[in-house]
Design an enzyme around this catalytic site. Structure first.
Site, PDB file in Angstrom:
ATOM      1  N   ARG A  55       0.717  -1.435  -0.081  1.00 40.54           N
ATOM      2  CA  ARG A  55      -0.074  -0.058   0.075  1.00 40.54           C
ATOM      3  C   ARG A  55       0.701   1.216  -0.048  1.00 40.54           C
ATOM      4  O   ARG A  55       0.570   2.125  -0.607  1.00 40.54           O
ATOM      5  CB  ARG A  55      -0.987  -0.204   1.189  1.00 40.54           C
ATOM      6  CG  ARG A  55      -1.984  -1.188   1.085  1.00 40.54           C
ATOM      7  CD  ARG A  55      -2.823  -0.986   2.278  1.00 40.54           C
ATOM      8  NE  ARG A  55      -3.386   0.109   2.651  1.00 40.54           N
ATOM      9  CZ  ARG A  55      -4.310   0.337   3.660  1.00 40.54           C
ATOM     10  NH1 ARG A  55      -4.073  -0.622   4.533  1.00 40.54           N
ATOM     11  NH2 ARG A  55      -4.845   1.671   3.867  1.00 40.54           N
ATOM     12  N   ASP A  90      -3.106   7.283   3.754  1.00 34.31           N
ATOM     13  CA  ASP A  90      -2.183   7.716   2.943  1.00 34.31           C
ATOM     14  C   ASP A  90      -2.058   9.419   2.855  1.00 34.31           C
ATOM     15  O   ASP A  90      -2.506  10.007   3.929  1.00 34.31           O
ATOM     16  CB  ASP A  90      -2.843   7.542   1.184  1.00 34.31           C
ATOM     17  CG  ASP A  90      -4.219   8.664   1.246  1.00 34.31           C
ATOM     18  OD1 ASP A  90      -5.376   7.897   0.976  1.00 34.31           O
ATOM     19  OD2 ASP A  90      -4.108   9.809   1.540  1.00 34.31           O
ATOM     20  N   HIS A 105      -6.535   7.395  12.117  1.00 31.84           N
ATOM     21  CA  HIS A 105      -5.984   6.048  11.911  1.00 31.84           C
ATOM     22  C   HIS A 105      -4.548   6.101  11.635  1.00 31.84           C
ATOM     23  O   HIS A 105      -4.153   4.697  11.138  1.00 31.84           O
ATOM     24  CB  HIS A 105      -7.036   5.515  10.715  1.00 31.84           C
ATOM     25  CG  HIS A 105      -8.345   5.337  11.524  1.00 31.84           C
ATOM     26  ND1 HIS A 105      -9.411   4.984  10.635  1.00 31.84           N
ATOM     27  CD2 HIS A 105      -8.842   5.240  12.723  1.00 31.84           C
ATOM     28  CE1 HIS A 105     -10.593   4.941  11.458  1.00 31.84           C
ATOM     29  NE2 HIS A 105      -9.971   5.099  12.509  1.00 31.84           N
ATOM     30  N   CYS A 113       7.529   2.083  16.807  1.00 27.79           N
ATOM     31  CA  CYS A 113       8.259   0.991  17.675  1.00 27.79           C
ATOM     32  C   CYS A 113       7.284   0.487  18.789  1.00 27.79           C
ATOM     33  O   CYS A 113       6.923   1.287  19.657  1.00 27.79           O
ATOM     34  CB  CYS A 113       9.844   1.440  18.311  1.00 27.79           C
ATOM     35  SG  CYS A 113      10.426  -0.021  19.234  1.00 27.79           S
ATOM     36  N   CYS A 135      15.604   2.158  20.337  1.00 28.95           N
ATOM     37  CA  CYS A 135      16.064   1.192  21.122  1.00 28.95           C
ATOM     38  C   CYS A 135      16.503  -0.184  20.607  1.00 28.95           C
ATOM     39  O   CYS A 135      16.854  -1.049  21.470  1.00 28.95           O
ATOM     40  CB  CYS A 135      14.493   0.837  21.999  1.00 28.95           C
ATOM     41  SG  CYS A 135      13.484  -0.154  21.182  1.00 28.95           S
ATOM     42  N   GLY A 171     -16.692  10.283   1.074  1.00 31.09           N
ATOM     43  CA  GLY A 171     -15.882   9.093   0.598  1.00 31.09           C
ATOM     44  C   GLY A 171     -15.889   7.886   1.810  1.00 31.09           C
ATOM     45  O   GLY A 171     -14.506   7.126   1.883  1.00 31.09           O
ATOM     46  N   THR A 172     -16.792   8.066   2.732  1.00 32.52           N
ATOM     47  CA  THR A 172     -16.579   6.907   3.805  1.00 32.52           C
ATOM     48  C   THR A 172     -18.022   6.090   3.801  1.00 32.52           C
ATOM     49  O   THR A 172     -19.046   6.760   3.786  1.00 32.52           O
ATOM     50  CB  THR A 172     -16.212   7.500   5.253  1.00 32.52           C
ATOM     51  OG1 THR A 172     -16.135   6.340   6.263  1.00 32.52           O
ATOM     52  CG2 THR A 172     -17.338   8.730   5.530  1.00 32.52           C
TER      53      THR A 172
END
Ligand code: BV8
Length: 225
Positions: A55, A90, A105, A113, A135, A171-172
């Site tokens: 993606r 994106d 999101h 990490c 780390c 667009g959802t």
């Protein structure tokens, strides 16, 4: 006016990035439990990295479309105070020039990490054995919010939506919470711009249907006149 725009995969569909629930959408090719949950990542981190590497490559090879550019134009005009809250991982809003963008999101182009919480710009390709730059533990993952994880900036987003004069969803499918529930917090006008009615279409005061590259520039044009 204070405007909050919530975008979903549909705004990036015409840029060639897959949506999730349309015909041949991402969730028809992958089981979201395998690639978009912490359990799936624990089970098979290589599969999850492959999913996001593909993606990330697709996103880098694509570009913002007329809908992304129209929203950037609206922000730049300063005719209104616009904040984009996006469910998308994106970077097409930013590449179109939008600056006030909240990725609830997470972001495909960022890495996290899981051991120490460090965040950095993701390399094009990530592997399970990559050591964390902070780390050194090989616990790196894409900085995205999986199912069962808490979305980012929810307090800020809820306050912005509650204070908005106009809340627009673009667009959802309104299938995923808490994003799909934001319209309930809107105190002002609400508008849905989508290819077809979403699961929450009836929660919006107004609705317009059509491809984002047509309905979004048309709506922005009205807001600028
Ligand atoms: C949470 C990032 C608690 C990664 C995504 C059991 C256990 C745990 C949680 C739950 C559970 N049951 C339910 C839940 C809640 C769960 C949920 O909602 N599940 C659903 C499936 C029922 N939610 C969560 O787990 C969330 N976390 O609840 O934590 C909490 C919450 C608040 C406070 C405290 C604690 C986390 C959800 C985030 C998951 N991550 N993405 C990645 O991208 O890989 S979800 C992913 O799908 C997207 O981010 C997006 O949010 C979501 C929905 O996708 P859409 O963007 O709407 O796209 P979709 O394909 O569905 O629809 C496309 C639309 O565009 C369609 O309407 C179509 O008509 C339209 N369209 C198509 N082409 C065009 C177009 N429109 C215009 N023009 C076009 N050309």
């Amino acid at each position: 006016m204070k405007i909050v725009v919530l975008t979903g995969a549909g705004i990036s569909a015409e840029s060639g990035l897959g949506t999730f629930r349309d015909v041949d959408g991402l969730w028809t090719k992958y089981d979201l439990n395998d690639v978009a949950t912490p359990e799936g990542f624990a089970r098979d981190p290589a599969l999850v990295h492959d999913f996001y590497n593909a993606r990330r490559r697709n996103c880098q090879e694509s570009g913002p479309n007329a809908a992304h550019h129209a929203l950037a134009r609206l922000e730049k005009s300063k005719a209104h105070v616009l904040t984009i809250v996006t469910q998308n991982v994106d970077d097409l809003h930013e590449r179109a020039g939008s600056q006030a963008v909240i990725h609830m999101h997470g972001q495909l182009m960022r890495a996290l990490c899981a051991a120490c919480g460090a965040r950095w710009d993701a390399p094009a390709v990530m592997h399970p054995a990559d050591p964390c730059p902070t780390c050194a533990v090989p616990a790196t993952r894409p900085d995205v919010v999986w199912f069962g994880e808490i979305p980012y900036a929810m307090d800020e987003i809820s306050a912005l939506v509650a204070a908005s004069d106009l809340f627009v969803a673009i667009g959802t499918s309104a299938e995923v919470y808490p994003a799909a529930g934001l319209v309930e917090m809107a105190q002002g006008e609400t508008l849905e711009l989508n290819l077809k009615p979403s699961a929450r279409a009836n929660s919006f005061g107004a609705r317009r249907f059509g491809p984002a590259t047509e309905v979004v520039p048309e709506w922005v044009g009205e807001m600028l006149n």
